[in-house]
Design a protein around this motif. Structure first.
Motif, PDB file in Angstrom:
ATOM      1  N   THR A 153       0.829  -1.206   0.000  1.00  8.84           N
ATOM      2  CA  THR A 153       0.000   0.000   0.000  1.00  8.84           C
ATOM      3  C   THR A 153       0.867   1.263   0.000  1.00  8.84           C
ATOM      4  OG1 THR A 153      -0.160   0.147   2.411  1.00  8.84           O
ATOM      5  CG2 THR A 153      -1.824  -1.187   1.272  1.00  8.84           C
ATOM      6  N   GLU A 154       0.195   2.379  -0.220  1.00  4.86           N
ATOM      7  CA  GLU A 154       0.821   3.692  -0.294  1.00  4.86           C
ATOM      8  C   GLU A 154       0.361   4.534   0.891  1.00  4.86           C
ATOM      9  OE1 GLU A 154       0.951   6.225  -4.166  1.00  4.86           O
ATOM     10  OE2 GLU A 154      -0.694   7.053  -2.978  1.00  4.86           O
ATOM     11  N   ASN A 155       1.209   5.469   1.303  1.00  4.02           N
ATOM     12  CA  ASN A 155       0.823   6.398   2.360  1.00  4.02           C
ATOM     13  C   ASN A 155       1.304   7.794   1.988  1.00  4.02           C
ATOM     14  OD1 ASN A 155      -0.262   7.363   4.704  1.00  4.02           O
ATOM     15  ND2 ASN A 155       0.985   6.123   6.090  1.00  4.02           N
ATOM     16  N   THR A 156       0.524   8.814   2.378  1.00  4.54           N
ATOM     17  CA  THR A 156       0.847  10.201   2.046  1.00  4.54           C
ATOM     18  C   THR A 156       0.791  11.071   3.292  1.00  4.54           C
ATOM     19  OG1 THR A 156      -0.076   9.979  -0.183  1.00  4.54           O
ATOM     20  CG2 THR A 156       0.207  12.209   0.650  1.00  4.54           C
ATOM     21  N   TYR A 157       1.769  11.936   3.436  1.00  2.00           N
ATOM     22  CA  TYR A 157       1.754  12.958   4.486  1.00  2.00           C
ATOM     23  C   TYR A 157       1.806  14.318   3.812  1.00  2.00           C
ATOM     24  CZ  TYR A 157       3.164  15.999   8.293  1.00  2.00           C
ATOM     25  OH  TYR A 157       3.225  17.027   9.205  1.00  2.00           O
ATOM     26  N   ASP A 158       0.959  15.251   4.264  1.00  2.00           N
ATOM     27  CA  ASP A 158       0.829  16.568   3.647  1.00  2.00           C
ATOM     28  C   ASP A 158       1.059  17.647   4.699  1.00  2.00           C
ATOM     29  OD1 ASP A 158      -0.246  19.035   2.616  1.00  2.00           O
ATOM     30  OD2 ASP A 158      -1.293  17.887   1.092  1.00  2.00           O
ATOM     31  N   GLU A 159       1.965  18.587   4.409  1.00  4.36           N
ATOM     32  CA  GLU A 159       2.199  19.717   5.315  1.00  4.36           C
ATOM     33  C   GLU A 159       2.480  20.965   4.496  1.00  4.36           C
ATOM     34  OE1 GLU A 159       4.948  20.913   9.216  1.00  4.36           O
ATOM     35  OE2 GLU A 159       4.907  18.856   8.485  1.00  4.36           O
ATOM     36  N   PHE A 160       1.699  22.027   4.740  1.00  2.76           N
ATOM     37  CA  PHE A 160       1.806  23.278   3.986  1.00  2.76           C
ATOM     38  C   PHE A 160       1.708  23.039   2.480  1.00  2.76           C
ATOM     39  CE2 PHE A 160       4.245  24.599   7.866  1.00  2.76           C
ATOM     40  CZ  PHE A 160       3.269  25.447   8.361  1.00  2.76           C
ATOM     41  N   GLY A 161       0.911  22.069   2.092  1.00  2.00           N
ATOM     42  CA  GLY A 161       0.710  21.790   0.680  1.00  2.00           C
ATOM     43  C   GLY A 161       1.773  20.927   0.047  1.00  2.00           C
ATOM     44  N   ALA A 162       2.815  20.572   0.788  1.00  2.00           N
ATOM     45  CA  ALA A 162       3.857  19.671   0.271  1.00  2.00           C
ATOM     46  C   ALA A 162       3.449  18.233   0.556  1.00  2.00           C
ATOM     47  CB  ALA A 162       5.193  19.973   0.932  1.00  2.00           C
ATOM     48  N   LYS A 163       3.484  17.399  -0.471  1.00  2.00           N
ATOM     49  CA  LYS A 163       3.053  16.009  -0.332  1.00  2.00           C
ATOM     50  C   LYS A 163       4.262  15.074  -0.323  1.00  2.00           C
ATOM     51  CE  LYS A 163      -1.475  16.654  -2.499  1.00  2.00           C
ATOM     52  NZ  LYS A 163      -2.179  16.499  -1.216  1.00  2.00           N
ATOM     53  N   PHE A 164       4.316  14.228   0.713  1.00  4.24           N
ATOM     54  CA  PHE A 164       5.387  13.247   0.874  1.00  4.24           C
ATOM     55  C   PHE A 164       4.750  11.861   0.779  1.00  4.24           C
ATOM     56  CE2 PHE A 164       6.456  17.130   3.034  1.00  4.24           C
ATOM     57  CZ  PHE A 164       7.791  17.348   2.724  1.00  4.24           C
ATOM     58  N   ILE A 165       5.056  11.143  -0.293  1.00  8.17           N
ATOM     59  CA  ILE A 165       4.376   9.885  -0.599  1.00  8.17           C
ATOM     60  C   ILE A 165       5.386   8.742  -0.633  1.00  8.17           C
ATOM     61  CG2 ILE A 165       2.891   8.697  -2.271  1.00  8.17           C
ATOM     62  CD1 ILE A 165       2.102  11.465  -3.345  1.00  8.17           C
ATOM     63  N   HIS A 166       4.981   7.577  -0.125  1.00 13.19           N
ATOM     64  CA  HIS A 166       5.841   6.398  -0.236  1.00 13.19           C
ATOM     65  C   HIS A 166       4.994   5.156  -0.484  1.00 13.19           C
ATOM     66  CE1 HIS A 166       4.692   5.956   4.044  1.00 13.19           C
ATOM     67  NE2 HIS A 166       4.898   4.661   3.843  1.00 13.19           N
ATOM     68  N   TYR A 167       5.661   4.116  -0.941  1.00 12.10           N
ATOM     69  CA  TYR A 167       5.008   2.828  -1.196  1.00 12.10           C
ATOM     70  C   TYR A 167       5.847   1.729  -0.559  1.00 12.10           C
ATOM     71  CZ  TYR A 167       2.683  -1.001  -3.635  1.00 12.10           C
ATOM     72  OH  TYR A 167       1.975  -2.141  -3.929  1.00 12.10           O
ATOM     73  N   ASN A 168       5.169   0.797   0.097  1.00 12.37           N
ATOM     74  CA  ASN A 168       5.833  -0.329   0.767  1.00 12.37           C
ATOM     75  C   ASN A 168       5.647  -1.589  -0.074  1.00 12.37           C
ATOM     76  OD1 ASN A 168       6.722  -2.395   2.410  1.00 12.37           O
ATOM     77  ND2 ASN A 168       5.552  -1.772   4.206  1.00 12.37           N
ATOM     78  N   TYR A 169       6.738  -2.073  -0.624  1.00 11.86           N
ATOM     79  CA  TYR A 169       6.711  -3.293  -1.426  1.00 11.86           C
ATOM     80  C   TYR A 169       7.450  -4.385  -0.662  1.00 11.86           C
ATOM     81  CZ  TYR A 169       7.403  -6.498  -5.362  1.00 11.86           C
ATOM     82  OH  TYR A 169       7.427  -7.609  -6.186  1.00 11.86           O
ATOM     83  N   TYR A 170       6.710  -5.135   0.148  1.00 15.81           N
ATOM     84  CA  TYR A 170       7.297  -6.221   0.951  1.00 15.81           C
ATOM     85  C   TYR A 170       8.511  -5.730   1.749  1.00 15.81           C
ATOM     86  CZ  TYR A 170       4.331  -9.170  -1.952  1.00 15.81           C
ATOM     87  OH  TYR A 170       3.260  -9.727  -2.608  1.00 15.81           O
ATOM     88  N   THR A 171       8.319  -4.651   2.501  1.00 20.52           N
ATOM     89  CA  THR A 171       9.307  -3.983   3.371  1.00 20.52           C
ATOM     90  C   THR A 171      10.343  -3.173   2.604  1.00 20.52           C
ATOM     91  OG1 THR A 171      10.981  -5.763   3.547  1.00 20.52           O
ATOM     92  CG2 THR A 171       9.067  -5.906   5.021  1.00 20.52           C
ATOM     93  N   MET A 172      10.308  -3.168   1.294  1.00 19.78           N
ATOM     94  CA  MET A 172      11.182  -2.292   0.513  1.00 19.78           C
ATOM     95  C   MET A 172      10.401  -1.017   0.204  1.00 19.78           C
ATOM     96  SD  MET A 172      12.978  -5.131  -1.963  1.00 19.78           S
ATOM     97  CE  MET A 172      11.478  -6.112  -2.137  1.00 19.78           C
ATOM     98  N   ILE A 173      10.996   0.121   0.564  1.00 22.89           N
ATOM     99  CA  ILE A 173      10.277   1.387   0.516  1.00 22.89           C
ATOM    100  C   ILE A 173      10.819   2.283  -0.587  1.00 22.89           C
ATOM    101  CG2 ILE A 173       9.479   3.369   1.855  1.00 22.89           C
ATOM    102  CD1 ILE A 173       8.664   0.707   3.070  1.00 22.89           C
ATOM    103  N   GLY A 174       9.908   2.898  -1.317  1.00 23.33           N
ATOM    104  CA  GLY A 174      10.270   3.925  -2.279  1.00 23.33           C
ATOM    105  C   GLY A 174       9.470   5.178  -1.999  1.00 23.33           C
ATOM    106  N   GLY A 175      10.136   6.345  -1.969  1.00 23.63           N
ATOM    107  CA  GLY A 175       9.437   7.592  -1.689  1.00 23.63           C
ATOM    108  C   GLY A 175       9.897   8.214  -0.388  1.00 23.63           C
ATOM    109  N   VAL A 176       8.969   8.836   0.346  1.00 27.82           N
ATOM    110  CA  VAL A 176       9.310   9.533   1.582  1.00 27.82           C
ATOM    111  C   VAL A 176       8.328   9.158   2.682  1.00 27.82           C
ATOM    112  CG1 VAL A 176       9.753  11.764   2.677  1.00 27.82           C
ATOM    113  CG2 VAL A 176      10.175  11.474   0.221  1.00 27.82           C
ATOM    114  N   PHE A 177       8.842   8.708   3.826  1.00 34.07           N
ATOM    115  CA  PHE A 177       7.993   8.449   4.983  1.00 34.07           C
ATOM    116  C   PHE A 177       8.526   9.222   6.181  1.00 34.07           C
ATOM    117  CE2 PHE A 177      11.194   5.072   5.038  1.00 34.07           C
ATOM    118  CZ  PHE A 177      11.608   5.053   6.365  1.00 34.07           C
TER     119      PHE A 177
END
Length: 265
Positions: free
Chosen positions: A58-82
């Protein structure tokens, strides 16, 4: 009296016009620059969790002051920003520090920059496609990035300084830089800045292990900021790769134009 009446109407019209002109001189709200700091402190973690890493697949998103930080978890391998809140300081090449920890004292009350508790982890993994180490503003929106605090993740620190089991750390004349690159709304590059995560050139033996402020003003007005690695080392001898890395970022300072009411009294 017949001659006075038209004159009175003229005076009334003149007074009305003067009042109307005063009203027109009232200045509408105009955009003025306000510096906001993205600190990640508002990110909420699930019960007994120290990060906001998404469930596997699954994917998760964090938003602060309009900046979006998105990551995806692929069987504990992460791409993006958490977002995370743990620290660890490796002491040799035999450890297996997690990607979600910053290089630092795990017993410290606060492990983020400037006595904050949370920070962002920018990750790249070759197995997680279409998720780079980046954050973006809304469609068509740009802001001026001023600075950020940067540190190695515990994993990257170990790989650079000690290595990983049979793989060595960096040696003389080798170095590793985090490269921050800005892009405008059309995807065109606006500027870039490099920060040394490790430097073994000219007799140095440096590996970053504390939060360090990095000037990002050279990026200009951006819609997106990406982080990549510039790694100068013999690839087959080390564990770290430009296609699989993590580093920690905190206290992003952004200049945002907000409308402030400057109505003239």
């Amino acid at each position: 009296m017949k001659n006075i009446y038209p004159f009175a109407l003229a005076l009334f019209a003149l007074a009305t016009t003067a009042c109307s002109d005063d009203d027109n001189n009232e200045q509408p709200p105009v955009p003025e620059p306000v510096i906001e700091t993205i600190s990640f402190e508002a990110c909420e973690f699930a019960d007994k969790r120290t990060d906001n890493i998404a469930d596997s697949g699954t994917e998760n998103t964090y938003d602060e002051f309009g900046a979006k930080f998105i990551h995806y978890n692929y069987y504990t391998m992460i791409g993006g920003v958490f977002i995370s809140s743990k620290a660890e300081m490796p002491a040799d090449a035999d450890g297996m520090p997690g990607a979600a920890t910053v290089a630092g004292d795990e017993k410290a009350e606060t492990v983020g920059a400037d006595n904050t508790a949370k920070f962002a982890v920018f990750c790249v993994d070759a197995y997680v496609e279409n998720y780079d180490a980046s954050f973006t503003f809304g469609e068509g929106v740009t802001h001026k990035i001023l600075s950020a605090k940067v540190n190695n993740s515990a994993r990257t620190y170990q790989y650079l300084k000690y290595g990983f089991y049979s793989k060595r750390g960096l040696k003389a004349d080798e170095y590793c830089e985090a490269v921050f690159t800005g892009y405008d709304t059309k995807g065109a590059k606006t500027g870039s800045t490099a920060f040394a995560l490790a430097d073994f050139r000219s007799g140095k033996n440096f590996v970053c292990s504390e939060w360090t402020e990095v000037d990002l003003s050279a990026l200009g007005e951006v819609n997106k900021v990406t982080v990549t690695l510039n790694l100068i080392a013999t690839a087959e001898e080390i564990q770290l790769s430009t296609e699989a890395f993590s580093l920690c970022v905190e206290r992003n300072q952004v200049r945002i134009a907000r409308r402030i009411d400057r109505t003239r009294k």
